[in-house]
Design an enzyme around this catalytic site. Structure first.
Site, PDB file in Angstrom:
ATOM      1  N   ASP A 198      25.697 -79.413 -42.955  1.00  0.00           N
ATOM      2  CA  ASP A 198      25.928 -79.818 -44.325  1.00  0.00           C
ATOM      3  C   ASP A 198      26.421 -78.586 -45.084  1.00  0.00           C
ATOM      4  O   ASP A 198      26.873 -77.618 -44.459  1.00  0.00           O
ATOM      5  CB  ASP A 198      24.662 -80.432 -44.949  1.00  0.00           C
ATOM      6  CG  ASP A 198      23.427 -79.554 -44.755  1.00  0.00           C
ATOM      7  OD1 ASP A 198      23.574 -78.313 -44.800  1.00  0.00           O
ATOM      8  OD2 ASP A 198      22.327 -80.100 -44.578  1.00  0.00           O
TER       9      ASP A 198
ATOM     10  N   LYS B 292      27.488 -83.629 -47.953  1.00  0.00           N
ATOM     11  CA  LYS B 292      28.037 -84.336 -49.092  1.00  0.00           C
ATOM     12  C   LYS B 292      29.543 -84.499 -48.948  1.00  0.00           C
ATOM     13  O   LYS B 292      30.251 -83.565 -48.574  1.00  0.00           O
ATOM     14  CB  LYS B 292      27.714 -83.583 -50.381  1.00  0.00           C
ATOM     15  CG  LYS B 292      27.949 -84.389 -51.646  1.00  0.00           C
ATOM     16  CD  LYS B 292      27.400 -83.671 -52.858  1.00  0.00           C
ATOM     17  CE  LYS B 292      27.532 -84.518 -54.112  1.00  0.00           C
ATOM     18  NZ  LYS B 292      26.986 -83.855 -55.303  1.00  0.00           N
TER      19      LYS B 292
ATOM     20  N   MET C   4      15.427 -78.168 -54.457  1.00  0.00           N
ATOM     21  CA  MET C   4      16.264 -79.322 -54.777  1.00  0.00           C
ATOM     22  C   MET C   4      15.772 -80.019 -56.046  1.00  0.00           C
ATOM     23  O   MET C   4      15.754 -81.248 -56.131  1.00  0.00           O
ATOM     24  CB  MET C   4      16.289 -80.316 -53.601  1.00  0.00           C
ATOM     25  CG  MET C   4      16.779 -79.709 -52.299  1.00  0.00           C
ATOM     26  SD  MET C   4      16.648 -80.834 -50.891  1.00  0.00           S
ATOM     27  CE  MET C   4      14.859 -80.886 -50.653  1.00  0.00           C
TER      28      MET C   4
END
Length: 269
Positions: free
Chosen positions: A48, A69, A184
């Site tokens: 990622d 993403k 996050m």
């Protein structure tokens, strides 16, 4: 052929090994020697964005697969990643599933390990330096300190959206008197700072936001539980970022100038 043999009677391909690898917080120098060796020797690397541009830029494009993403804000479904790991291994390939930080610290590495085990695919876990500790450290913030915090709690700011309610006990965290590190959690900062205030944590408790920790463009913003949301908005702090809540966040002020002069990182906002 259900046994995996070809029509010519060839032996079925032995499955390759999947390596669940932590790349550390983003600085290539903080990646383990084993992680670097496995990335170099792998047939394919599923990654990622969290390993950071310097690390990803060193991996040949032809063996990289982005499962993070996508354009438009869409995420690759975890089910696809799980299935792809099994497919590649069954082709006999050596696979690195590259994650930021440590694969078993809020990285869904545990889920992938379970899926591989259920599918009978050999795998290895390669721990990495977690950004939950390294991020604050490079910003001059120790997550524990003899004078300020004898405990530290790590919390995800991005829980499974299918949960009926949060599994995080903010009341208990507020009562510990230790450091709270949220990963996050930039987007939900207003919600959990309010939860901590409601739970009795003082509004003047120091808070720091560390954006893109150890990356060349790292930034740090500091405030208090009462002010940090406004600080975030004024500074334009964006993910990936780590939130550090507790008295240890105030120690940054005593070492920040030395850190900034030493390595050029740690822009203050």
């Amino acid at each position: 052929d259900p046994d995996g043999a070809g029509s010519g009677g060839e032996e079925p391909t032995a499955p390759g090994t999947v390596h669940l690898v932590g790349s550390g917080p983003g600085d290539p120098d903080l990646m383990t020697v084993k992680a670097a060796r496995l990335i170099e020797s792998a047939d394919v690397v599923l990654h990622d964005k969290l390993p950071g541009p310097e690390i990803l830029g060193e991996i040949p494009e032809e063996k990289r697969e982005d499962v993070g993403k996508r354009a438009g804000g869409e995420w690759t479904p975890q089910e696809y990643t799980n299935r792809r790991l099994v497919e590649l291994a069954r082709e006999g390939k050596s696979v690195v599933r590259l994650k930021g930080g440590d694969p078993f610290v809020f990285g869904r590495g545990g889920e992938e390990a379970e899926h591989l085990a259920d599918a009978g695919i050999p795998f290895e876990v390669v721990p990495g330096v977690t950004s939950a500790i390294a991020g604050p450290a490079v910003a001059g913030i120790p997550v524990t300190h003899r004078d300020h915090a004898s405990s530290v709690s790590f919390v995800t700011g991005h829980e499974d959206p299918t949960k009926a309610e949060s599994a995080v006990d903010w009341d208990a965290l507020a009562a510990t008197g230790g450091t709270v590190v949220v990963l996050m959690g930039v987007g939900k900062l207003p919600a959990y700072t309010a939860e901590l205030r409601d739970a009795g944590l003082a509004g003047d408790t120091p808070v720091a936001l560390v954006e893109r920790a150890t990356w060349p463009e790292m930034r740090v913003a500091t405030g208090t539980l009462d002010t940090i949301v406004d600080v975030r908005d004024e500074a334009g702090i964006e993910p990936p970022a780590i939130t550090v809540i507790g008295d240890v966040a105030a120690t940054r002020g005593r070492v920040v100038e030395f850190l900034r002069n030493a390595d050029g990182r740690g822009e203050e906002t």
